[in-house]
Scaffold this active site. Structure first.
Site, mmCIF file in Angstrom:
data_model
loop_
_atom_site.group_PDB
_atom_site.id
_atom_site.type_symbol
_atom_site.label_atom_id
_atom_site.label_comp_id
_atom_site.label_asym_id
_atom_site.label_seq_id
_atom_site.Cartn_x
_atom_site.Cartn_y
_atom_site.Cartn_z
ATOM 1 N N LYS A 73 -3.107 3.274 9.657
ATOM 2 C CA LYS A 73 -1.977 3.918 9.070
ATOM 3 C C LYS A 73 -1.093 4.649 10.224
ATOM 4 O O LYS A 73 -1.604 6.035 10.566
ATOM 5 C CB LYS A 73 -2.582 4.611 8.046
ATOM 6 C CG LYS A 73 -2.153 4.582 6.572
ATOM 7 C CD LYS A 73 -2.531 5.359 5.859
ATOM 8 C CE LYS A 73 -1.785 5.244 5.110
ATOM 9 N NZ LYS A 73 -0.467 4.811 3.782
HETATM 10 N N1 PMP Z 1 -1.067 -1.501 2.197
HETATM 11 C C1 PMP Z 1 -0.619 -0.619 2.770
HETATM 12 C C2 PMP Z 1 0.628 -1.134 3.378
HETATM 13 C C3 PMP Z 1 -0.235 0.879 3.433
HETATM 14 O O1 PMP Z 1 0.588 1.613 2.773
HETATM 15 C C4 PMP Z 1 -0.821 1.772 1.562
HETATM 16 C C5 PMP Z 1 -1.585 2.504 0.757
HETATM 17 N N2 PMP Z 1 -2.046 3.177 2.091
HETATM 18 C C6 PMP Z 1 -2.587 0.102 0.900
HETATM 19 C C7 PMP Z 1 -1.990 -0.511 1.109
HETATM 20 C C8 PMP Z 1 -3.598 1.089 -0.048
HETATM 21 O O2 PMP Z 1 -4.422 1.616 0.812
HETATM 22 P P1 PMP Z 1 -4.626 2.677 -0.012
HETATM 23 O O3 PMP Z 1 -5.598 2.438 -1.068
HETATM 24 O O4 PMP Z 1 -5.897 2.987 0.635
HETATM 25 O O5 PMP Z 1 -4.229 3.627 0.124
#
Ligand code: PMP
Length: 296
Positions: A153
């Site tokens: 991220k």
């Molecule tokens: N894909 C992207 C590109 C994201 O930014 C997120 C948010 N973090 C997610 C998927 C979903 O991840 P999570 O369930 O860990 O929030």
């Protein structure tokens, strides 16, 4: 919206009023997007609040930092307890927590010694709202896994998401769905995607997506419910031919997709597997990780 005169934030070991927290204009993160972050939710419950999957989120923050050659100076446990303290200090229970690891002044394209850790929180409604989403297949491709660490991220990755969302909104849609470099469905701009077909669920396999913590939770819940779920590459026509589809993400939670481009899904959200999973998800977020809460 994100803070007021009474808001406290955590910055490099100190608790500061949000309005007094500031940073250099020469940082590498600001200029080149090399920083890492997380998005975490806390949910109010009978005994206070629960930060859902706090450890998993901070483990991912460490993983992202490591891939970007950033030395994160706090352990996962420390970051979890700072987050509980942050919500206590701000009298927040239902909240969104945003840890950001950003780098100090350096205009060279190299790792930076000065690593800053900022954590703030605010009240945030369900991202993407509660109404079924009108999605558009983006003309922007999801970042290529050979160019970036897609499973991390990273701040700069989100320019890809912003372009896709902006294009979708300018065309009258609510959100974008990005295809990967092989032309298969990858994910939304900030959420993973699932489709339902003939009573089964499918979601894109890992490799060209950020493998979300909510995605993992939904996969586990589906297993608990005995729902057949397959992780596999999904074509655009399989998406358009689905009975129903939904996004998953910490901010979006479990959010129904009404249509993709001009195709409306035939199955009503309330009659879908996604809706059942959403009900279970709402139960789970309030009480999972309770142990961590009592320890801290
Ligand atoms: N894909 C992207 C590109 C994201 O930014 C997120 C948010 N973090 C997610 C998927 C979903 O991840 P999570 O369930 O860990 O929030």
């Amino acid at each position: 919206m994100y803070y007021n005169n009474n808001t406290f934030v955590f910055l490099n070991g100190q608790w500061l009023p949000a309005k007094e927290a500031n940073t250099s204009l020469y940082g590498q993160t600001l200029h080149y997007g090399n920083g890492v972050f997380e998005g975490i939710r806390a949910y109010k419950n009978d005994v206070g609040f629960n930060i859902f999957k706090a450890h998993e989120h901070f483990e991912r923050l460490h993983y992202s930092a490591q891939l970007m050659h950033i030395d994160l100076p706090y352990s996962v446990d420390e970051l979890v307890s700072i987050s509980y303290e942050l919500l206590d200090k701000n009298n927040l229970t239902d909240a969104y927590i945003r840890p950001l690891v950003y780098l100090g002044a350096n205009m060279a394209l190299e790792p930076v010694k000065e690593v800053n850790v900022f954590i703030c929180a605010w009240k945030w409604e369900k991202y993407l709202g509660n109404n079924p989403i009108k999605a558009k297949i983006s003309s922007y491709q999801r970042i290529h896994p050979a160019s970036q660490h897609v499973e991390a991220k990273v701040v700069g990755h989100y320019t890809n998401s912003i372009l896709a969302t902006t294009e979708a909104k300018k065309n009258g849609y609510d959100e974008a769905i990005l295809l990967d470099h092989t032309g298969h469905v990858s994910e939304g701009s900030g959420a993973n995607i699932f489709i339902e077909k003939n009573g089964e669920l499918f979601t894109p396999s890992r490799g060209n997506i950020l493998p979300g913590i909510t995605r993992r939770t939904v996969i586990d819940l589906a297993r608990e419910l005995g729902i057949k779920l397959t992780e596999k590459p999904i074509t655009k026509s399989q998406l358009l031919d689905a009975d129903c589809a939904f996004f998953t993400g910490t901010a979006a939670e479990v959010a129904p997709i009404a249509s993709v481009d001009k195709t409306t899904f035939p199955l009503h959200w309330e009659d879908s597997l996604g809706y059942n999973l959403y009900q279970m998800y709402r139960q789970k977020v309030q009480y999972n990780d309770l142990q961590n809460q009592t320890i801290i």
